[in-house]
Design an enzyme around this catalytic site. Structure first.
Site, PDB file in Angstrom:
ATOM      1  N   PRO A 108      83.762  12.449  41.703  1.00  0.00           N
ATOM      2  CA  PRO A 108      83.602  11.070  42.175  1.00  0.00           C
ATOM      3  C   PRO A 108      84.733  10.145  41.721  1.00  0.00           C
ATOM      4  CG  PRO A 108      81.520  11.914  41.413  1.00  0.00           C
ATOM      5  CD  PRO A 108      82.548  12.951  41.069  1.00  0.00           C
ATOM      6  N   CYS A 109      85.230   9.356  42.672  1.00  0.00           N
ATOM      7  CA  CYS A 109      86.398   8.516  42.410  1.00  0.00           C
ATOM      8  C   CYS A 109      86.054   7.117  41.905  1.00  0.00           C
ATOM      9  CB  CYS A 109      87.246   8.391  43.673  1.00  0.00           C
ATOM     10  SG  CYS A 109      86.405   7.504  44.996  1.00  0.00           S
TER      11      CYS A 109
END
Length: 185
Positions: A108-109
């Protein structure tokens, strides 16, 4: 002004300069099947890209925590329930050792994105790349692709990115890193 990303960015020095566009190139072995595994799979972007390129792809496993991603993935790709993992914390990659050519994922960014709070490793989502690295060691695919947002490079003055590179390098793979602009592709 110097470009601080020059060593890893799309520049004439590190982009294939062949006169044939990547879109018009012929694959060396188009009939071969790529054994693909993904984590943090979303709705299957890499799978869709392979399909659009006319490449044969056999999904070994995929997974995402979002139930709607799972629904979309199962609607679009040939996969069985036992090939799907919902939570990387509970997934055992060992049965797939030697069965994966390409392992793709991008933790996840939100923890690194300029659009977020940029909590990095202080955000639980920011630590999930460790699971990707553990899967990498257990799977031993021929190659892997780990992707994330540009903000990862500058998070904590580059320390977070350096930590990730060190962890990936410790898996025994040669690491090639580039900043790519989706506009070019």
């Amino acid at each position: 002004m110097n470009n601080k990303y020059a060593e890893i960015q799309n520049t004439k020095a590190n982009i294939d300069s062949s006169p044939i566009s990547w879109q018009n190139r012929q694959f060396s072995y188009p009939a071969r099947t790529i054994r693909l595994a993904t984590s943090f799979s979303g709705i299957g972007a890499i799978e869709h890209a392979f399909h659009r390129l006319g490449l044969n792809c056999e999904i070994q496993f995929a997974g995402d925590i979002d139930e709607n991603c799972k629904k979309a993935y199962f609607a679009n790709y040939s996969i069985r329930e036992e090939q799907w993992h919902t939570d990387v914390h509970n997934f055992d990659a060992r049965p797939f050792k030697g069965k994966v050519d390409l392992f793709v994922g991008g933790a996840p960014c939100q923890a690194f994105s300029y659009a977020g709070k940029r909590l990095g490793l202080e955000d639980a989502r920011g630590t999930l790349f460790y699971h990707y690295a553990v899967f990498l060691e257990k799977l031993q695919p021929k190659m892997f692709l780990f992707e994330n947002v540009r903000g990862l490079l500058t998070h904590d003055r580059g320390k977070t990115y350096a930590t990730m590179l060190e962890i990936f390098a410790n898996t025994g793979y040669t690491i090639v890193k580039k900043v790519l602009n989706a506009w070019d592709y």
